[in-house]
Design a protein around this motif. Sequence first.
Motif, PDB file in Angstrom:
ATOM      1  N   GLN A   9      49.366  21.578  26.974  1.00 37.55           N
ATOM      2  CA  GLN A   9      50.456  20.643  26.721  1.00 37.55           C
ATOM      3  C   GLN A   9      49.886  19.260  26.402  1.00 37.55           C
ATOM      4  OE1 GLN A   9      53.117  20.800  25.383  1.00 37.55           O
ATOM      5  NE2 GLN A   9      54.712  21.253  26.841  1.00 37.55           N
ATOM      6  N   ARG A  10      48.817  18.885  27.083  1.00 37.31           N
ATOM      7  CA  ARG A  10      48.195  17.599  26.766  1.00 37.31           C
ATOM      8  C   ARG A  10      47.510  17.657  25.402  1.00 37.31           C
ATOM      9  NH1 ARG A  10      44.679  16.593  31.739  1.00 37.31           N
ATOM     10  NH2 ARG A  10      45.304  18.742  32.228  1.00 37.31           N
ATOM     11  N   LEU A  11      46.984  18.858  25.071  1.00 39.41           N
ATOM     12  CA  LEU A  11      46.407  19.033  23.730  1.00 39.41           C
ATOM     13  C   LEU A  11      47.485  18.847  22.657  1.00 39.41           C
ATOM     14  CD1 LEU A  11      43.973  19.876  21.968  1.00 39.41           C
ATOM     15  CD2 LEU A  11      44.687  22.250  22.259  1.00 39.41           C
ATOM     16  N   THR A  12      48.671  19.400  22.933  1.00 41.12           N
ATOM     17  CA  THR A  12      49.778  19.242  21.996  1.00 41.12           C
ATOM     18  C   THR A  12      50.121  17.770  21.814  1.00 41.12           C
ATOM     19  OG1 THR A  12      50.647  21.265  22.972  1.00 41.12           O
ATOM     20  CG2 THR A  12      52.066  20.123  21.442  1.00 41.12           C
ATOM     21  N   ILE A  13      50.072  17.028  22.932  1.00 40.28           N
ATOM     22  CA  ILE A  13      50.368  15.591  22.845  1.00 40.28           C
ATOM     23  C   ILE A  13      49.286  14.882  22.026  1.00 40.28           C
ATOM     24  CG2 ILE A  13      50.540  13.458  24.194  1.00 40.28           C
ATOM     25  CD1 ILE A  13      51.965  15.134  26.352  1.00 40.28           C
TER      26      ILE A  13
END
Lengths: 309, 269
Positions: free
Chosen positions: B171-175
């Motif tokens: 999810q942080r990668l997506t951000i």
Amino acid sequence: MSDITAATTAEAAGDRLDKNWMIDKGLQALMFICGFSAIIFVLGIFIFVFKEGAEFVAHKMDFAEFFFSPKWRPTSLSNPTYGILALIAGTAAITALSMAICLPFSLGAAVFIGEFAKGKTREYLKILIELLAAIPSVVWGFIGLAIMNPFIIKTFDVPIGLNVLNSSLILALMAAPIVTSLAEDALKAVPDAYREAAEALGATRWQMIYKVIIPAAKNGLLSAALLGVGRAFGETMAVLMASGHSINMPTSMFDSVRALTATIAAELGETPVGSDHYQALFAIGIFLFIITFVINLAADLIVRGVRKG
Amino acid sequence: MVSQAARAGDSAKKGAANRKVKLSVRNLTIRYGDVVALNNANLDIYENEVMGVIGPANSGKTSFLNAINRMSDMRSNMTVEGEITFNGVNIRDWRNVYALRSRIGVVFPLPVGLPMTIYDNVTLSPRLRGITDKRVLDETVERCLTRAALWDEVKDRLNHLGSMLSGGQQQRLTIARALSQDPDLLMLDEFSIAVDPVTTMRIEDVLKELKSQMTIILVTNLVQQANRLADRTSFFLNGEHVETGETEALFEGRTQDQRTRDYIEGRFG
Ligand SMILES: Nc1ncnc2c1ncn2[C@@H]1O[C@H](COP(=O)(O)OP(=O)(O)O)[C@@H](O)[C@H]1O
Ligand SMILES: [Mg+2]
């Protein structure tokens, strides 16, 4: 607590009389027999081919001659030679050219069906492709003889139209349906979330397809391609009819060639059972068997790779 | 509580009059076939604010986001009526929709680590826009992963598959990937649904940092998340935009509509 246990035990004691239980067991047995007999048949064929070819391979075959001599002269009375290099070259040339035609075409078709076509168009296209897969190979061979042959002679101004090009075109058309539908399956297996993520990043349709979807589906696509190779490689009747069936080391796509499979089909019926020629054909069979096995195994391992990663 | 006081002071300083409108929504109606997903919504979103969007499932929150970046173009059964103005231009008038989308970062409910390396995930958007200079890409990767609070965890394995990271990391990668677009507007759709509480808090801290640099629409299933992060909050219910108000006011019970109050206070199915 003890009530539940008692009830469960009672059911457990009675389960053998349960109708559903019996149907289940019966079906299981049937499935087992079906599955098992499939294995027996495959194993039987395997053993038969190996048994018939084994003596030749073990005692009479000159490996160097078999694989490196282009002289397939099994019926020569004075000096029969069993070199399959020309046949390997024929099969390789046909397979390679047919895949060079089939793979881009099939990938394009799969992308169109999977990513662009909608609703009815998509359904009709899929039906059409499945129909293409249902055409018997002898019909394809006939198309090669009756339509492609004169067409190639006229278009390219060559003396004979039964050649590498003709059989490759036919094989490309024959392999296209399975490759397309397997490739489409591979594309469909890519989660929509990837498409949405790519779209949200501002990717165009094409960018999404070649930067995200195709890489994500690459194992499935590769295995589709390998099965296409297997299909082209193993095809017999259409190749026999469209290739010209003459022993040649091909130097251009207009040369007539002969394929490994077609050789077996054409000659096996005319050789005395147990003769050297007969056994040599089985040795070719073993060779085909091994290569097909390797291709399928590779495709299978690649797909397994997908599941894991 | 301290942060709430600070935020109240903040918005008071800005003053309602000179807030710049980033996104204005007029008479927005979204339909799927005959189903109305959002009915005649009107609201403004100001520059550099966090707009919280709350409401039960199927209220039209996700549809709202999809209309903003014209994801609706791709969905044959989805129709959008009304006007959405982004940076003063009607989104329908954007010359090309891909340019519009690359101004808007999106974070989905379920983390989507694309099946490529972490490095390639973060550089996908710049590469789509034709940037090939390795130094620029390297710099983008470090900057975006750092801003998304993921750099320290992955800096030694940038060539590992992004899809192999844990849910919270993905999810942080997506951000980080969304940030690589240098977006003016960041839209998050229930980002914490598949993320552990610790990571949720880390991402919330990230969003507080990002606020000064971009406008954020935060759709959330957790009303307290809206309370923690949002300057203003909108309440959607069954395809109706019920109201938008200062988060603090809404959470102190000063709502215009009783239903908003009931939802915020948890008296709601
Ligand atoms: N792709 C779709 N096709 C048809 N109906 C949809 C689709 N997506 C959402 N809807 C409907 O639109 C309404 C709003 O959905 P959505 O925007 O996803 O709400 P939320 O994000 O608030 O849960 C729901 O009634 C839902 O069933
Ligand atoms: Mg939603």
